[in-house]
Motif scaffolding. Structure first.
Motif, mmCIF file in Angstrom:
data_model
loop_
_atom_site.group_PDB
_atom_site.id
_atom_site.type_symbol
_atom_site.label_atom_id
_atom_site.label_comp_id
_atom_site.label_asym_id
_atom_site.label_seq_id
_atom_site.Cartn_x
_atom_site.Cartn_y
_atom_site.Cartn_z
ATOM 1 N N ILE A 28 9.767 57.628 43.215
ATOM 2 C CA ILE A 28 11.101 57.710 42.617
ATOM 3 C C ILE A 28 11.540 56.320 42.136
ATOM 4 O O ILE A 28 12.036 56.178 41.020
ATOM 5 C CB ILE A 28 12.120 58.298 43.614
ATOM 6 N N GLU A 29 11.343 55.315 42.981
ATOM 7 C CA GLU A 29 11.711 53.949 42.604
ATOM 8 C C GLU A 29 10.918 53.478 41.387
ATOM 9 O O GLU A 29 11.469 52.845 40.489
ATOM 10 C CB GLU A 29 11.482 52.994 43.776
ATOM 11 N N LYS A 30 9.655 53.807 41.357
ATOM 12 C CA LYS A 30 8.782 53.412 40.244
ATOM 13 C C LYS A 30 9.240 54.100 38.946
ATOM 14 O O LYS A 30 9.316 53.455 37.895
ATOM 15 C CB LYS A 30 7.339 53.780 40.586
ATOM 16 N N GLU A 31 9.544 55.369 39.021
ATOM 17 C CA GLU A 31 10.008 56.119 37.849
ATOM 18 C C GLU A 31 11.352 55.572 37.353
ATOM 19 O O GLU A 31 11.560 55.399 36.154
ATOM 20 C CB GLU A 31 10.141 57.604 38.193
ATOM 21 N N PHE A 32 12.251 55.294 38.282
ATOM 22 C CA PHE A 32 13.558 54.748 37.923
ATOM 23 C C PHE A 32 13.407 53.380 37.262
ATOM 24 O O PHE A 32 14.023 53.104 36.222
ATOM 25 C CB PHE A 32 14.456 54.639 39.163
ATOM 26 N N THR A 33 12.603 52.515 37.848
ATOM 27 C CA THR A 33 12.391 51.176 37.299
ATOM 28 C C THR A 33 11.810 51.251 35.889
ATOM 29 O O THR A 33 12.244 50.513 34.992
ATOM 30 C CB THR A 33 11.463 50.356 38.223
ATOM 31 N N ALA A 34 10.863 52.136 35.677
ATOM 32 C CA ALA A 34 10.269 52.300 34.340
ATOM 33 C C ALA A 34 11.320 52.778 33.339
ATOM 34 O O ALA A 34 11.371 52.303 32.198
ATOM 35 C CB ALA A 34 9.099 53.281 34.408
ATOM 36 N N LEU A 35 12.163 53.702 33.758
ATOM 37 C CA LEU A 35 13.224 54.224 32.891
ATOM 38 C C LEU A 35 14.214 53.120 32.525
ATOM 39 O O LEU A 35 14.593 52.973 31.358
ATOM 40 C CB LEU A 35 13.951 55.380 33.587
ATOM 41 N N ILE A 36 14.612 52.321 33.496
ATOM 42 C CA ILE A 36 15.553 51.222 33.252
ATOM 43 C C ILE A 36 14.921 50.188 32.328
ATOM 44 O O ILE A 36 15.577 49.682 31.412
ATOM 45 C CB ILE A 36 16.020 50.576 34.586
ATOM 46 N N GLN A 37 13.666 49.870 32.546
ATOM 47 C CA GLN A 37 12.970 48.928 31.654
ATOM 48 C C GLN A 37 12.951 49.442 30.224
ATOM 49 O O GLN A 37 13.193 48.698 29.290
ATOM 50 C CB GLN A 37 11.544 48.690 32.130
ATOM 51 N N GLN A 38 12.679 50.717 30.066
ATOM 52 C CA GLN A 38 12.593 51.318 28.738
ATOM 53 C C GLN A 38 13.939 51.312 28.014
ATOM 54 O O GLN A 38 14.002 51.094 26.810
ATOM 55 C CB GLN A 38 12.084 52.757 28.847
ATOM 56 N N TYR A 39 15.029 51.517 28.756
ATOM 57 C CA TYR A 39 16.350 51.657 28.149
ATOM 58 C C TYR A 39 17.288 50.495 28.472
ATOM 59 O O TYR A 39 18.488 50.603 28.277
ATOM 60 C CB TYR A 39 16.989 52.980 28.587
ATOM 61 N N ARG A 40 16.759 49.382 28.928
ATOM 62 C CA ARG A 40 17.638 48.269 29.318
ATOM 63 C C ARG A 40 18.464 47.735 28.157
ATOM 64 O O ARG A 40 19.599 47.326 28.346
ATOM 65 C CB ARG A 40 16.876 47.177 30.022
ATOM 66 N N ASN A 41 17.919 47.773 26.938
ATOM 67 C CA ASN A 41 18.691 47.308 25.785
ATOM 68 C C ASN A 41 19.885 48.211 25.512
ATOM 69 O O ASN A 41 20.942 47.744 25.101
ATOM 70 C CB ASN A 41 17.809 47.205 24.538
ATOM 71 N N GLY A 53 22.884 58.302 40.471
ATOM 72 C CA GLY A 53 22.785 59.573 39.769
ATOM 73 C C GLY A 53 21.370 60.027 39.485
ATOM 74 O O GLY A 53 21.136 61.185 39.108
ATOM 75 N N PHE A 54 20.393 59.141 39.642
ATOM 76 C CA PHE A 54 19.009 59.454 39.282
ATOM 77 C C PHE A 54 18.450 60.692 39.996
ATOM 78 O O PHE A 54 17.811 61.524 39.352
ATOM 79 C CB PHE A 54 18.114 58.233 39.504
ATOM 80 N N PRO A 55 18.688 60.856 41.295
ATOM 81 C CA PRO A 55 18.154 62.053 41.958
ATOM 82 C C PRO A 55 18.730 63.362 41.384
ATOM 83 O O PRO A 55 18.088 64.404 41.464
ATOM 84 C CB PRO A 55 18.574 61.887 43.425
ATOM 85 N N LYS A 56 19.924 63.288 40.783
ATOM 86 C CA LYS A 56 20.566 64.487 40.230
ATOM 87 C C LYS A 56 20.195 64.722 38.767
ATOM 88 O O LYS A 56 20.546 65.753 38.208
ATOM 89 C CB LYS A 56 22.087 64.367 40.351
ATOM 90 N N PHE A 57 19.516 63.749 38.139
ATOM 91 C CA PHE A 57 19.130 63.884 36.739
ATOM 92 C C PHE A 57 18.061 64.964 36.632
ATOM 93 O O PHE A 57 16.952 64.820 37.117
ATOM 94 C CB PHE A 57 18.623 62.546 36.193
ATOM 95 N N LYS A 79 17.949 64.350 26.967
ATOM 96 C CA LYS A 79 17.094 63.182 26.792
ATOM 97 C C LYS A 79 17.549 62.093 27.759
ATOM 98 O O LYS A 79 18.747 61.979 28.053
ATOM 99 C CB LYS A 79 17.189 62.665 25.357
ATOM 100 N N PRO A 80 16.625 61.279 28.243
ATOM 101 C CA PRO A 80 17.015 60.189 29.133
ATOM 102 C C PRO A 80 18.056 59.269 28.491
ATOM 103 O O PRO A 80 18.973 58.812 29.167
ATOM 104 C CB PRO A 80 15.707 59.434 29.394
ATOM 105 N N SER A 81 17.933 59.010 27.192
ATOM 106 C CA SER A 81 18.890 58.113 26.528
ATOM 107 C C SER A 81 20.300 58.695 26.560
ATOM 108 O O SER A 81 21.270 57.969 26.748
ATOM 109 C CB SER A 81 18.470 57.827 25.087
ATOM 110 N N THR A 82 20.413 60.002 26.405
ATOM 111 C CA THR A 82 21.724 60.656 26.463
ATOM 112 C C THR A 82 22.340 60.477 27.843
ATOM 113 O O THR A 82 23.510 60.116 27.978
ATOM 114 C CB THR A 82 21.588 62.159 26.127
ATOM 115 N N ILE A 107 27.217 63.332 24.994
ATOM 116 C CA ILE A 107 27.388 62.134 25.823
ATOM 117 C C ILE A 107 28.833 61.975 26.282
ATOM 118 O O ILE A 107 29.087 61.660 27.438
ATOM 119 C CB ILE A 107 26.920 60.878 25.064
ATOM 120 N N THR A 108 29.784 62.213 25.373
ATOM 121 C CA THR A 108 31.190 61.961 25.695
ATOM 122 C C THR A 108 31.925 63.166 26.256
ATOM 123 O O THR A 108 33.010 63.019 26.820
ATOM 124 C CB THR A 108 31.957 61.487 24.440
#
Length: 162
Positions: free
Chosen positions: A6-19, A49-53, A58-61, A137-138
């Protein structure tokens, strides 16, 4: 899924969308310290919120929604008075160490003078999100998004001509 996965998946997601997260926080930040606080707040809320995602969107949304809500909530809690910036005022920080052109800095200064929801809408529009994506999103209807964006664009035009 184990905790490490879970931590690895979250970290990868944050890296991908950090911008994306930085852009959202930058739109709401008053200074460098505030930017860092907002970024941290957004990351914490994404982690919570990650466990509830459920990956129904889309992850970006999902990231936009959490980051925007984090910034808006942060300012509702800590700031009751809106701050305005003169266009000539220079910010002492730049997103991701890049130097923005003066036109971009001026645009961000104008956007910073908008209300929280207006900032969110214009940011998503500038990110070339469709009205449907912005609505998801909104939590607004597509019609409401279109109407509000039209008004925001007019407001920005008036502000830039002052």
């Amino acid at each position: 899924m184990d905790k490490h996965s879970i931590e690895k998946e979250f970290t990868a997601l944050i890296q991908q969308y950090r911008n994306v997260i930085w852009k959202v926080c930058y739109i709401y930040a008053k200074d460098r310290e505030n930017l860092n606080d907002l970024y941290q707040e957004a990351i914490i809320n994404l982690w919570k919120g990650f466990p509830k995602f459920r990956k129904e969107s889309k992850p970006s949304t999902w990231i936009y929604r959490i980051a925007l809500n984090s910034c808006i909530t942060f300012f509702r809690r800590f700031s009751r008075h809106p701050q305005t910036l003169r266009l000539t005022e220079s910010w002492d920080f730049a997103y991701e160490e890049n130097v923005f052109s003066s036109q971009i800095q001026e645009l961000y200064a104008l956007i910073h003078c908008l209300g929280n929801i207006e900032r969110a809408l214009i940011l998503l529009w500038l990110e070339e999100k469709s009205y449907a994506e912005i609505a998801i999103i909104t939590g607004l209807s597509q019609t409401n998004v279109a109407t509000k964006l039209c008004r925001i664009k007019e407001k920005l035009k008036k502000m830039s001509n002052q």
